[in-house]
Design a protein around this motif. Structure first.
Motif, PDB file in Angstrom:
ATOM      1  N   MET A 126      21.801 -15.362 -12.807  1.00  0.00           N
ATOM      2  CA  MET A 126      20.678 -14.884 -12.017  1.00  0.00           C
ATOM      3  C   MET A 126      20.961 -13.546 -11.345  1.00  0.00           C
ATOM      4  O   MET A 126      20.501 -13.295 -10.251  1.00  0.00           O
ATOM      5  N   VAL A 127      21.750 -12.693 -11.947  1.00  0.00           N
ATOM      6  CA  VAL A 127      22.018 -11.386 -11.348  1.00  0.00           C
ATOM      7  C   VAL A 127      20.723 -10.588 -11.395  1.00  0.00           C
ATOM      8  O   VAL A 127      20.071 -10.508 -12.428  1.00  0.00           O
ATOM      9  N   THR A 128      20.365 -10.005 -10.270  1.00  0.00           N
ATOM     10  CA  THR A 128      19.107  -9.268 -10.203  1.00  0.00           C
ATOM     11  C   THR A 128      19.349  -7.757 -10.270  1.00  0.00           C
ATOM     12  O   THR A 128      20.470  -7.280 -10.060  1.00  0.00           O
ATOM     13  N   GLY A 129      18.282  -7.037 -10.532  1.00  0.00           N
ATOM     14  CA  GLY A 129      18.360  -5.587 -10.538  1.00  0.00           C
ATOM     15  C   GLY A 129      18.789  -5.046  -9.181  1.00  0.00           C
ATOM     16  O   GLY A 129      19.547  -4.085  -9.094  1.00  0.00           O
ATOM     17  N   ARG A 130      18.316  -5.683  -8.126  1.00  0.00           N
ATOM     18  CA  ARG A 130      18.709  -5.269  -6.772  1.00  0.00           C
ATOM     19  C   ARG A 130      20.209  -5.434  -6.561  1.00  0.00           C
ATOM     20  O   ARG A 130      20.859  -4.595  -5.944  1.00  0.00           O
ATOM     21  N   GLN A 131      20.754  -6.535  -7.070  1.00  0.00           N
ATOM     22  CA  GLN A 131      22.195  -6.750  -6.941  1.00  0.00           C
ATOM     23  C   GLN A 131      22.975  -5.699  -7.726  1.00  0.00           C
ATOM     24  O   GLN A 131      23.989  -5.192  -7.245  1.00  0.00           O
ATOM     25  N   ILE A 132      22.514  -5.394  -8.923  1.00  0.00           N
ATOM     26  CA  ILE A 132      23.180  -4.375  -9.732  1.00  0.00           C
ATOM     27  C   ILE A 132      23.132  -3.032  -9.004  1.00  0.00           C
ATOM     28  O   ILE A 132      24.146  -2.336  -8.898  1.00  0.00           O
ATOM     29  N   ARG A 133      21.966  -2.682  -8.491  1.00  0.00           N
ATOM     30  CA  ARG A 133      21.787  -1.431  -7.764  1.00  0.00           C
ATOM     31  C   ARG A 133      22.711  -1.373  -6.539  1.00  0.00           C
ATOM     32  O   ARG A 133      23.379  -0.366  -6.282  1.00  0.00           O
ATOM     33  N   ALA A 134      22.781  -2.474  -5.792  1.00  0.00           N
ATOM     34  CA  ALA A 134      23.634  -2.528  -4.601  1.00  0.00           C
ATOM     35  C   ALA A 134      25.114  -2.437  -4.978  1.00  0.00           C
ATOM     36  O   ALA A 134      25.891  -1.756  -4.306  1.00  0.00           O
ATOM     37  N   ALA A 135      25.497  -3.102  -6.051  1.00  0.00           N
ATOM     38  CA  ALA A 135      26.895  -3.080  -6.491  1.00  0.00           C
ATOM     39  C   ALA A 135      27.318  -1.670  -6.896  1.00  0.00           C
ATOM     40  O   ALA A 135      28.406  -1.209  -6.535  1.00  0.00           O
ATOM     41  N   ILE A 136      26.457  -0.980  -7.611  1.00  0.00           N
ATOM     42  CA  ILE A 136      26.750   0.396  -8.026  1.00  0.00           C
ATOM     43  C   ILE A 136      26.928   1.271  -6.788  1.00  0.00           C
ATOM     44  O   ILE A 136      27.851   2.086  -6.708  1.00  0.00           O
ATOM     45  N   TYR A 137      26.058   1.086  -5.805  1.00  0.00           N
ATOM     46  CA  TYR A 137      26.139   1.854  -4.562  1.00  0.00           C
ATOM     47  C   TYR A 137      27.442   1.555  -3.809  1.00  0.00           C
ATOM     48  O   TYR A 137      28.123   2.464  -3.342  1.00  0.00           O
ATOM     49  N   LEU A 138      27.780   0.262  -3.684  1.00  0.00           N
ATOM     50  CA  LEU A 138      28.999  -0.113  -2.964  1.00  0.00           C
ATOM     51  C   LEU A 138      30.248   0.504  -3.592  1.00  0.00           C
ATOM     52  O   LEU A 138      31.177   0.899  -2.886  1.00  0.00           O
ATOM     53  N   LEU A 139      30.264   0.573  -4.907  1.00  0.00           N
ATOM     54  CA  LEU A 139      31.414   1.150  -5.603  1.00  0.00           C
ATOM     55  C   LEU A 139      31.413   2.679  -5.577  1.00  0.00           C
ATOM     56  O   LEU A 139      32.428   3.304  -5.871  1.00  0.00           O
ATOM     57  N   GLY A 140      30.267   3.261  -5.266  1.00  0.00           N
ATOM     58  CA  GLY A 140      30.153   4.708  -5.295  1.00  0.00           C
ATOM     59  C   GLY A 140      30.093   5.252  -6.715  1.00  0.00           C
ATOM     60  O   GLY A 140      30.477   6.391  -6.966  1.00  0.00           O
ATOM     61  N   TRP A 141      29.637   4.431  -7.626  1.00  0.00           N
ATOM     62  CA  TRP A 141      29.561   4.802  -9.041  1.00  0.00           C
ATOM     63  C   TRP A 141      28.212   5.448  -9.349  1.00  0.00           C
ATOM     64  O   TRP A 141      27.255   5.319  -8.602  1.00  0.00           O
ATOM     65  N   ASN A 142      28.163   6.094 -10.507  1.00  0.00           N
ATOM     66  CA  ASN A 142      26.899   6.578 -11.049  1.00  0.00           C
ATOM     67  C   ASN A 142      26.623   5.816 -12.349  1.00  0.00           C
ATOM     68  O   ASN A 142      27.463   5.025 -12.810  1.00  0.00           O
ATOM     69  N   LEU A 143      25.463   6.045 -12.936  1.00  0.00           N
ATOM     70  CA  LEU A 143      25.081   5.309 -14.148  1.00  0.00           C
ATOM     71  C   LEU A 143      26.024   5.588 -15.311  1.00  0.00           C
ATOM     72  O   LEU A 143      26.304   4.700 -16.113  1.00  0.00           O
ATOM     73  N   LYS A 144      26.523   6.805 -15.379  1.00  0.00           N
ATOM     74  CA  LYS A 144      27.441   7.153 -16.470  1.00  0.00           C
ATOM     75  C   LYS A 144      28.710   6.300 -16.393  1.00  0.00           C
ATOM     76  O   LYS A 144      29.184   5.795 -17.403  1.00  0.00           O
ATOM     77  N   ARG A 145      29.235   6.131 -15.198  1.00  0.00           N
ATOM     78  CA  ARG A 145      30.456   5.328 -15.037  1.00  0.00           C
ATOM     79  C   ARG A 145      30.215   3.859 -15.372  1.00  0.00           C
ATOM     80  O   ARG A 145      31.035   3.220 -16.022  1.00  0.00           O
ATOM     81  N   VAL A 146      29.083   3.317 -14.944  1.00  0.00           N
ATOM     82  CA  VAL A 146      28.746   1.927 -15.283  1.00  0.00           C
ATOM     83  C   VAL A 146      28.635   1.797 -16.797  1.00  0.00           C
ATOM     84  O   VAL A 146      29.146   0.845 -17.395  1.00  0.00           O
ATOM     85  N   SER A 147      27.986   2.759 -17.418  1.00  0.00           N
ATOM     86  CA  SER A 147      27.811   2.752 -18.871  1.00  0.00           C
ATOM     87  C   SER A 147      29.161   2.783 -19.590  1.00  0.00           C
ATOM     88  O   SER A 147      29.392   2.003 -20.526  1.00  0.00           O
TER      89      SER A 147
END
Length: 97
Positions: free
Chosen positions: A20-41
């Motif tokens: 049940m991972v949500t888009g909001r959780q993904i967005r928050a996790a990326i922010y907490l890590l200080g990552w950008n979309l390229k790094r997640v990719s």
């Protein structure tokens, strides 16, 4: 094992990994890590445009389970903990990866 049976087994396993991972959780996790979309990719193997669509969804992303699970796993490997009540936190032993 037939292809159909194998696909069902894989899908059930993936549902346990990323139920049940949500888009909001993904967005928050990326922010907490200080990552950008390229790094997640790069870390997940999922195209950045797909990750962008995932995080834009407030509910459970509509992308294939495998892609959602890959993003979730990459974020967890980097130190994010997805909390059942739809929250996100950094693990206590987190360090900038």
């Amino acid at each position: 094992m037939s292809m159909q049976t194998e696909a069902c087994t894989t899908r059930r396993l993936l549902l346990r990994i990323a139920p049940m991972v949500t888009g909001r959780q993904i967005r928050a996790a990326i922010y907490l890590l200080g990552w950008n979309l390229k790094r997640v990719s790069e870390r997940s193997g999922v195209p950045w445009a797909t990750v962008q669509r995932m995080q834009a969804d407030d509910g459970v992303p509509r992308q294939m389970y495998e892609k959602v699970a890959a993003v979730q796993q990459a974020l967890e490997d980097a130190g994010v903990e997805f909390i059942e009540d739809r929250g996100v936190a950094l693990k206590k032993d987190w360090h900038d990866a």
